[in-house]
Each structure stands twice: as C-alpha cells, then as structure tokens.
Scaffold this motif. Sequence first.
Motif, PDB file in Angstrom:
ATOM      1  N   LYS A  51       2.975   4.867 -14.078  1.00 43.62           N
ATOM      2  CA  LYS A  51       4.319   4.331 -13.885  1.00 43.62           C
ATOM      3  C   LYS A  51       4.250   2.850 -13.476  1.00 43.62           C
ATOM      4  O   LYS A  51       4.962   2.001 -14.014  1.00 43.62           O
ATOM      5  CB  LYS A  51       5.009   5.140 -12.784  1.00 43.62           C
ATOM      6  CG  LYS A  51       6.509   5.202 -12.885  1.00 43.62           C
ATOM      7  CD  LYS A  51       7.019   6.232 -11.882  1.00 43.62           C
ATOM      8  CE  LYS A  51       8.420   5.932 -11.439  1.00 43.62           C
ATOM      9  NZ  LYS A  51       8.844   6.748 -10.306  1.00 43.62           N
ATOM     10  N   ALA A  52       3.351   2.582 -12.532  1.00 38.00           N
ATOM     11  CA  ALA A  52       3.182   1.192 -12.070  1.00 38.00           C
ATOM     12  C   ALA A  52       2.731   0.310 -13.216  1.00 38.00           C
ATOM     13  O   ALA A  52       3.210  -0.814 -13.394  1.00 38.00           O
ATOM     14  CB  ALA A  52       2.166   1.139 -10.930  1.00 38.00           C
ATOM     15  N   SER A  69      -5.026   0.735  -6.287  1.00 37.99           N
ATOM     16  CA  SER A  69      -4.853   1.864  -5.381  1.00 37.99           C
ATOM     17  C   SER A  69      -3.409   1.943  -4.938  1.00 37.99           C
ATOM     18  O   SER A  69      -2.720   0.941  -4.860  1.00 37.99           O
ATOM     19  CB  SER A  69      -5.753   1.693  -4.165  1.00 37.99           C
ATOM     20  OG  SER A  69      -5.333   0.596  -3.410  1.00 37.99           O
ATOM     21  N   LEU A  70      -2.971   3.125  -4.665  1.00 34.51           N
ATOM     22  CA  LEU A  70      -1.605   3.312  -4.180  1.00 34.51           C
ATOM     23  C   LEU A  70      -1.679   3.360  -2.676  1.00 34.51           C
ATOM     24  O   LEU A  70      -2.466   4.099  -2.117  1.00 34.51           O
ATOM     25  CB  LEU A  70      -1.044   4.602  -4.749  1.00 34.51           C
ATOM     26  CG  LEU A  70      -1.029   4.589  -6.282  1.00 34.51           C
ATOM     27  CD1 LEU A  70      -0.765   5.962  -6.812  1.00 34.51           C
ATOM     28  CD2 LEU A  70       0.006   3.616  -6.799  1.00 34.51           C
ATOM     29  N   GLN A  72       3.251   0.724 -16.384  1.00 39.73           N
ATOM     30  CA  GLN A  72       4.338   0.522 -17.346  1.00 39.73           C
ATOM     31  C   GLN A  72       5.302  -0.561 -16.847  1.00 39.73           C
ATOM     32  O   GLN A  72       5.684  -1.458 -17.594  1.00 39.73           O
ATOM     33  CB  GLN A  72       5.083   1.841 -17.524  1.00 39.73           C
ATOM     34  CG  GLN A  72       5.816   1.928 -18.833  1.00 39.73           C
ATOM     35  CD  GLN A  72       6.481   3.286 -19.006  1.00 39.73           C
ATOM     36  OE1 GLN A  72       6.663   4.024 -18.035  1.00 39.73           O
ATOM     37  NE2 GLN A  72       6.843   3.610 -20.224  1.00 39.73           N
ATOM     38  N   ALA A 122       1.647   8.068 -10.854  1.00 41.83           N
ATOM     39  CA  ALA A 122       2.190   6.852 -10.243  1.00 41.83           C
ATOM     40  C   ALA A 122       1.528   5.610 -10.811  1.00 41.83           C
ATOM     41  O   ALA A 122       2.155   4.580 -11.028  1.00 41.83           O
ATOM     42  CB  ALA A 122       2.000   6.912  -8.737  1.00 41.83           C
ATOM     43  N   ALA A 169       9.507   1.412  -8.321  1.00 40.22           N
ATOM     44  CA  ALA A 169       8.147   1.233  -8.847  1.00 40.22           C
ATOM     45  C   ALA A 169       7.143   1.579  -7.747  1.00 40.22           C
ATOM     46  O   ALA A 169       7.377   1.271  -6.582  1.00 40.22           O
ATOM     47  CB  ALA A 169       7.956  -0.207  -9.308  1.00 40.22           C
ATOM     48  N   PRO A 170       6.031   2.220  -8.104  1.00 42.55           N
ATOM     49  CA  PRO A 170       5.076   2.661  -7.080  1.00 42.55           C
ATOM     50  C   PRO A 170       4.592   1.513  -6.198  1.00 42.55           C
ATOM     51  O   PRO A 170       4.443   0.375  -6.649  1.00 42.55           O
ATOM     52  CB  PRO A 170       3.921   3.227  -7.903  1.00 42.55           C
ATOM     53  CG  PRO A 170       4.523   3.606  -9.193  1.00 42.55           C
ATOM     54  CD  PRO A 170       5.619   2.615  -9.444  1.00 42.55           C
ATOM     55  N   ALA A 171       4.355   1.854  -4.940  1.00 42.19           N
ATOM     56  CA  ALA A 171       3.906   0.847  -3.968  1.00 42.19           C
ATOM     57  C   ALA A 171       2.406   0.635  -4.108  1.00 42.19           C
ATOM     58  O   ALA A 171       1.619   1.324  -3.487  1.00 42.19           O
ATOM     59  CB  ALA A 171       4.245   1.317  -2.562  1.00 42.19           C
ATOM     60  N   VAL A 172       2.035  -0.286  -4.971  1.00 34.06           N
ATOM     61  CA  VAL A 172       0.610  -0.570  -5.129  1.00 34.06           C
ATOM     62  C   VAL A 172       0.129  -1.411  -3.964  1.00 34.06           C
ATOM     63  O   VAL A 172       0.902  -2.144  -3.351  1.00 34.06           O
ATOM     64  CB  VAL A 172       0.330  -1.329  -6.452  1.00 34.06           C
ATOM     65  CG1 VAL A 172       0.564  -0.441  -7.635  1.00 34.06           C
ATOM     66  CG2 VAL A 172       1.167  -2.580  -6.528  1.00 34.06           C
ATOM     67  N   GLY A 173      -1.151  -1.281  -3.650  1.00 32.34           N
ATOM     68  CA  GLY A 173      -1.728  -2.080  -2.573  1.00 32.34           C
ATOM     69  C   GLY A 173      -3.175  -2.392  -2.879  1.00 32.34           C
ATOM     70  O   GLY A 173      -3.775  -1.725  -3.723  1.00 32.34           O
TER      71      GLY A 173
END
Lengths: 188, 467
Positions: free
Chosen positions: A122-123, A105-106, A125, A119, B51-55
């Motif tokens: 992207k994450a 989850s973002l 990758q 996103a 880079a996206p902020a994953v959580g």
Amino acid sequence: MPSGHPMNSDQELVSRAASGDSGAFGTLYDRYLDAIYRYVYYRVADSMEAEDLTEKVFLKALTGLANQKTELRNFRSWLFTIAHHEVVDHYRRRKELLSLESAHSLNDGTHTPEQEVEAREKAAQVALAIASLKPEYQQVITLRFINGLSHEETAKIMKLKEGHVRVLQYRALRRIREFLAQELVSDG
Amino acid sequence: MDEQEIADRLAAALKAQERAPHPLADTPTRVSEDSGELDGLLVTAARLRNAPAVGPRDVFRRQSRARLLAQMPEPPGVTLWSRLRLLKKRMASQNDWRPAVVWTLLITLFFSFVGGGTAYAADNSRPGDWLYPIDLAAERLQLDLTIDPVEKTRLSLGMAGERLEEARQLGNTDRTENLESALGGYRAALETLVRHAQASPGTAAAELTALIDEVVPGHESALEAVLREAGQTASDQEAVRAQAVEDEFACAEAIVHPAGVRLAAQFGVPYDQIMSWFCERGFGFGEIMLALETSLASGVPADEVLAMKTELGGWGKVWQALGLIGKGRKGERTPSVTPRATRTEVPTLTATPTLTPTATLTPTRTITPTVTLTATATPTPGTTPSPETGCVGANPHPKGSQLAQQYGVSYEEIMGWFCSGFGFGEIDRAYTYSNAAGVPVAQIFAMRDAGLGWGQIRKQLGLPPGT
C-alpha cells in the motif's frame, strides 16, 4: 507536540542546540526523525535513499543551526524546507526514473508478516503515485496529507499564498486520483 | 465555478474532513453533497492520509543519531570573550534558563564571601531539591567554559558520577519518585561523555581509555546498587542475602526482578533478554546497562558489546575498540558538512592480493596487489588514524576478525578499510554487495567515496532490494 511543554519547546531546544548542546539536538532529532523520513520516503519512493536523504537533512540542520544569524521562529517548517531542497537536489542529481523497493520498515512494530506485506504494498503504491507528480504537487500532497500540516503551514514552507496552495492541492489531488485510477485499471 | 472557487470548496471540505469525528470515508457525503468530483477527491485525500506510517530502520535510527551528535560543532570561536557572548545569547533567548544562571552566579559569589570557598550550595542538591536546577546549570556552564575536549571528557566523567551518586542517595531515602529522572540524568551525562571522548584527539586516546577503565567500574557497581532497588548497599549483610535470594528466584522465573524490569523500561529491551544476560551469561545489571548505552552510542548490538567487554575487560577498551574514543583531531573544531571529506586525504591504501589486480580506486587511493599489507593500512603520518592514534583499538579487533572470517578475507584488509574511515557496518555492506554483484569491493568503496548513497550503489550494481 512540537511546542508542547515550555521546558521542551522547539524554540528552547533550538537555542540550546545552536549553542552546542547535543542533548537538545538529540531531542529535536527524536522528535522529527519519523516525520522527515516519511516526507522524504513518500517523495523518493525508496527506503535506502530516504534514509540517506533524511540524515543529510539533519546534518544540514545541525550546521545551519550553528551558523544561524537570526532567531529561528519555526524549526519544523525550516526542517521541512531543508528536506524539500534535499529531495529536489536528489532528483536533479539522479534524473532517472524511480523504481520502488520494498525494504522499508513500518514503524509501529505491531504488524503481522501478512499485514506488513499488505501495508508495504500500500505504501509503495501511494509513494509511486506521489513520485509520479511534478515536484510542487508532490510537496503539497506530502505536506498536507502524509505529514498532516495545515494549509497555512504548507503555504509558509512553500513560500506561497494560501490561495495558491489550495489550487495546487486541488490540481495535485486530481492528478493523483487519475494515476491511482489507472493503476486500478491496469491491476484489474 | 472557476478553479479557485472549486479549490476553496475542496479546502473547506478537507478541513471538515480533518475535524470529522466520523470515519473519513463518510465525510464526502456530509460536506459536499452537490459535487461528485469533490467527493472523489476527498476519498483520494482520505486514502493518502491513511497511507502506512513508514519509518527508518532501528539500526539507522541509532547510528544516524550517533553520527550526527558526533558532528556537533563547537560553538563558534573558543575565546573567553566568545564564550561570554554565547552565554549572553543563551540568557537572552531562554527565559527559564536565565534565572538559573543568575542564581548560580549570585550563589557562587555569596558562598565565595560567606562560605569562604569554592563550594556551591547547590552542589549537594539532589533531584527534587529547589537548588538542583542550579547545580545542573552550574555544571553546564563549567562544561561550556571548558575548551579542551580531553578536559571536557574528564568533566563529563565526573558529572556522570555525580548523577549516579544522586541516584544512589535517592535510593537511601524515601524519594524514589525521582529515581527514574536521576537515572535519565546519568544516561544523558554518559551521552555527553561519549561525545567528548569521541571528539578528543587520537593522541589522547590511550590516556582517556585508561581513565575510563579506572573510573567506570565504580559506575558499574553503583548502577548495580541503584538498579537493584536503590538503598541497599553491598556492606549490608542482610541486603546481600536478600539480593541473592531475589536473584535466584528471578532466574527460576518464580518472581520478576525489579532491576530487570527497570532496565527493560529504560531501554525498551525485552525483560527476558535482560534476564538472559543476567542469569545465563552472568553479567551484572550495571554492566548490562552500560552495554545497552554503548550499543546505542555505537550501533553495535548489546550482545556483541557484552562479548567485547568479556574479551577486553574494561569499558575504556571497549569504547576505544568501537571508535568511541579519540576520533577527533587536534585543533579540529567545526566538522565539514560531508562527513567523509577527510577520507580523500588517505594517499595510498595497499591491500592483499585477494583483490582483483586491475582494480584501481580514485587517484588518491590505489590498490597495489604486489605490496603486502603488514599491519593495517599504511597511512601517511598525520593524515589518517593509525593503531597508535586510536584507529584500531583492540588488537585484534573482534568485529574486524568476525568480518574477515565471514567474508574469507584477511583481517588486515578489513582493518585497512576501517582505518581509512569506513565503519564496520559499511564494510559489512560493501562486502555483501561485492559478493552479490561480483565486483571488487574496492570499486564499491570508491563509489561510496564519490558520495553515492547505499541505495544508489545497490541500484547501479543491479542488485535487488534487501540485498
């Protein structure tokens, strides 16, 4: 942030948590959960594994605090060190090629579904690129660029001299750049 | 230029990039005009930084927190001497805490002589008073010096009540600026209460359930008054009428209800959701707040908690049903690092014939299809929780019934897994995987017992992400 308000400094919370104060440990957990998850996720490239490992990191911190003989000077560095060992153990246990799943989850909750898919890709990758590196490169890249730590703190966590960290950083960036370039070629 | 020199130049450029007020992509040309390679590396670094902020998932966030806090070890040793050493250690390491303790002790001594009793001067203080931190420190000290988890639970219950009383009194004065902090204090006290209730031995579960059922309804009504703009009391006829009008208007969406707003802000839950529970389902604001706290502690959605409250009646029963009371063992102090270690103590678990007859678990747990499961699992005395020691809680357990219905298996089978130490979330996931992969659920539990994470199990079963 970690040591902002004196009433809520890491050092005080650590001391209280070591004495069995669950509220203090809860605050430390809230403070570092995302950072540790992010560190682990970008190294294992799997959200479920990242959750399992993140919980193990905090569990080790919990038991470690209770058994701490000397005063812990930098909780954040210590936590990242535990996370690193957990990731290394994880690779040791698995010894298999990573595959990437997309079910993470973002965490800002502001994405539209389209933005979230983008996103996520992207994450994925970036995570795959990092996971393709050797462990010490992974560590330096994740600490420096994913978690935003300084050269100095990265050196402390990796127990290396700053000069050595700078060289590792250079080599790791070169490797990851090559990897990402290859990905672009194969995608194109 | 040797490698170290390039690495140093890159590090300097990266530092400049970190400080750059302009977009990261512009940085390379500004700091390293003479090096094409460095430019490329800086762009890569910028890409990594963006880079996206994953959580983690929200449910993991809550459940993991609750699991970890439930594992909090007792301070080493439980003798008076070790408690004093602990106190000394705290005083040495926490400069801001030391004066509070010293003052507490001095004031206690003073009032013991002058006041002729045990009352603390600070005990009547409220948030914002200069004595208030001393009051809290004294309470913490009292809790620290108490060893028995059951007694700790009683004390925590009293302390939670005190926080509420403080919040109510603040509402009767003009000091509403401290109300939020008093409510926060109540929530923290409730968290402590749940932790100690959970750590209490199963043998004390019935007693604690009854105690909580008796005391917490008082909290519920006090919370209702506090949340509704503290200061109004139920005995005040004018206030009661005003509240009724306020409720009516708020439910007709003509006005915004302050209690709904306060709860939404405290828990980060949408205002509409709070008001739907209040207006459509008839729950009070105090009840909703306790349900939200329970949801945070147990990981069960607040909606389900409220349904359980309606079904079971008391908060003690709800907490027991959710495994928040009496999960500790007598004499147990420091938990092991692996939370599931105790599961292997379960000698034999029988299940209904719906399981694959050939399925065999670890040597410690064998599926025997010919044996009918009558109540839940058949535990060996002293090794695993049973309905008498707080394993099952409400009978039938609503979550257990729901899962049994959902997966078309017997209630006893679900509760057998629950009583052997698996949470309902895990049971839910195990059956999902079992159905998706076509393998016996027992095999999945065995993999979990062997220490595999859910991600690893999913992969070994060849299931796609998101199953």
